[in-house]
Scaffold this motif. Structure first.
Motif, PDB file in Angstrom:
ATOM      1  N   THR A  20      -4.318   8.009  -5.119  1.00 37.63           N
ATOM      2  CA  THR A  20      -5.751   7.733  -5.087  1.00 37.63           C
ATOM      3  C   THR A  20      -6.197   7.083  -6.397  1.00 37.63           C
ATOM      4  O   THR A  20      -5.882   7.584  -7.476  1.00 37.63           O
ATOM      5  CB  THR A  20      -6.547   9.024  -4.855  1.00 37.63           C
ATOM      6  OG1 THR A  20      -6.249   9.536  -3.561  1.00 37.63           O
ATOM      7  CG2 THR A  20      -8.052   8.783  -4.962  1.00 37.63           C
ATOM      8  N   SER A  29      -5.592   6.007  -0.533  1.00 38.81           N
ATOM      9  CA  SER A  29      -4.699   4.927  -0.105  1.00 38.81           C
ATOM     10  C   SER A  29      -5.217   4.215   1.142  1.00 38.81           C
ATOM     11  O   SER A  29      -4.976   3.014   1.320  1.00 38.81           O
ATOM     12  CB  SER A  29      -3.288   5.466   0.137  1.00 38.81           C
ATOM     13  OG  SER A  29      -3.318   6.513   1.103  1.00 38.81           O
ATOM     14  N   ARG A  84       5.144   2.061  -3.469  1.00 35.90           N
ATOM     15  CA  ARG A  84       3.783   1.606  -3.797  1.00 35.90           C
ATOM     16  C   ARG A  84       3.879   0.512  -4.863  1.00 35.90           C
ATOM     17  O   ARG A  84       4.556   0.672  -5.875  1.00 35.90           O
ATOM     18  CB  ARG A  84       2.960   2.785  -4.320  1.00 35.90           C
ATOM     19  CG  ARG A  84       1.517   2.470  -4.726  1.00 35.90           C
ATOM     20  CD  ARG A  84       0.886   3.756  -5.239  1.00 35.90           C
ATOM     21  NE  ARG A  84      -0.534   3.638  -5.529  1.00 35.90           N
ATOM     22  CZ  ARG A  84      -1.038   3.365  -6.725  1.00 35.90           C
ATOM     23  NH1 ARG A  84      -0.227   3.143  -7.744  1.00 35.90           N
ATOM     24  NH2 ARG A  84      -2.347   3.324  -6.916  1.00 35.90           N
ATOM     25  N   PRO A  86       0.823  -1.218   0.000  1.00 35.20           N
ATOM     26  CA  PRO A  86       0.000   0.000   0.000  1.00 35.20           C
ATOM     27  C   PRO A  86       0.854   1.264   0.000  1.00 35.20           C
ATOM     28  O   PRO A  86       1.994   1.271   0.456  1.00 35.20           O
ATOM     29  CB  PRO A  86      -0.797  -0.114   1.313  1.00 35.20           C
ATOM     30  CG  PRO A  86      -0.716  -1.548   1.703  1.00 35.20           C
ATOM     31  CD  PRO A  86       0.613  -2.037   1.191  1.00 35.20           C
ATOM     32  N   ASP A  87       0.279   2.319  -0.512  1.00 39.24           N
ATOM     33  CA  ASP A  87       0.917   3.631  -0.495  1.00 39.24           C
ATOM     34  C   ASP A  87       0.970   4.135   0.951  1.00 39.24           C
ATOM     35  O   ASP A  87      -0.045   4.180   1.636  1.00 39.24           O
ATOM     36  CB  ASP A  87       0.106   4.596  -1.376  1.00 39.24           C
ATOM     37  CG  ASP A  87       0.800   5.915  -1.608  1.00 39.24           C
ATOM     38  OD1 ASP A  87       1.047   6.624  -0.616  1.00 39.24           O
ATOM     39  OD2 ASP A  87       1.080   6.240  -2.768  1.00 39.24           O
TER      40      ASP A  87
END
Length: 291
Positions: free
Chosen positions: A152, A250, A278, A145-146
């Motif tokens: 977004t 995110s 990411r 994940p970011d």
């Protein structure tokens, strides 16, 4: 272009995330998978197929670690075997079905790089819009994940977009009057630099519109096509369409989340990425027929 008004604006520093408030998106259907064997459950696979055919999109929440995408691999095989989804496109001999999307800062030494693999904003588009037969479905799985509150992921229902267009524009968008350039990084032959296609496919009587779109590579070839394309662009950036946009920041893209969608029925896009770590993994289904 992809609206950025509702996107989070974030700064990423070690140990600090600053983020403006983002509006909550409408609910997208979600199915959770408790264990890897769920991909071989007829009922589980049926639910996913139902969502893909009715809504054209579904989120799948993995409740287990699966960075090798074993679940997704099995799910694809089951969707193909029992629901006719087709076997995915092989990206290359080394990558196989899956393509790692790990955005990196711009490198001036690289002549061409896929836009999805940069850290830049990627406005509204459908995947492979420059191909005569774009893939019907694609899926993204979040591997890392970011961590910066950026990246977004946004989607927009094409049927809603088309409903705001005039009948004249819809008719013109169905004509073979648009030249679509093939990005250099995806060019397979020197003499195949563009295709000439329609952007909109007439619905099949059930009100489902299908579109190919990536604004920066499309050139209208006639006055009617140009007027229709301009109307499409205006509609995409209008306030009435912004209320239709669904944004997944995110915080709503945790590790293991899969987003599967109909590439012909939903536009998607991404805001700027600030986290170079990411990591998403993408897979696209083989196309069944021309758009």
């Amino acid at each position: 272009m992809l609206s950025l008004r509702s996107f989070s604006l974030s700064l990423c520093f070690p140990g600090k995330i600053t983020q403006r408030k983002i509006s909550c998106p409408p609910q997208l259907p979600q199915i959770d998978a408790a264990k890897p064997s769920a991909a071989e459950s007829a009922e589980h696979v049926q639910h996913i197929d139902n969502h893909l055919k009715s809504r054209g999109i579904v989120k799948i929440g993995l409740q287990f670690d699966d960075d090798e995408c074993t679940y997704l691999d099995k799910l694809i095989r089951q969707l193909h075997r029992f629901h006719g989804h087709g076997i995915p496109i092989t990206h290359s001999a080394s990558r196989g079905w899956f393509w790692d999307v790990c955005p990196q800062p711009a490198d001036p030494t690289q002549a061409h790089i896929a836009r999805s693999e940069t850290m830049n904003v990627f406005p509204w588009h459908t995947d492979c819009s420059y191909e005569a037969k774009p893939p019907n479905y694609f899926a993204l799985q979040v591997i890392q994940p970011d961590q910066c509150g950026s990246g977004t992921f946004s989607v927009l229902d094409i049927s809603r977009l088309v409903s705001f267009l005039s009948p004249t524009a819809r008719k013109a968008l169905r004509e073979l009057e648009f030249r679509i350039a093939v990005p250099p990084e995806f060019m397979k032959h020197e003499d195949a630099k563009y295709i000439t296609e329609q952007l909109l496919q007439a619905d099949d009587g059930c009100g489902i519109a299908r579109l190919r779109f990536r604004e920066d590579i499309i050139t209208p070839l006639t006055p009617a096509a140009s007027i229709a394309f301009q109307e499409l662009q205006r509609t995409l950036t209008s306030s009435k369409m912004q209320s239709e946009e669904i944004h997944l920041p995110s915080s709503m893209l945790p590790r293991g989340l899969i987003i599967a969608m109909d590439n012909r029925r939903w536009l998607h896009g991404r805001s700027q990425v600030l986290d170079p770590n990411r990591h998403l993994r993408r897979v696209r289904s083989r196309p069944f027929a021309k758009l």
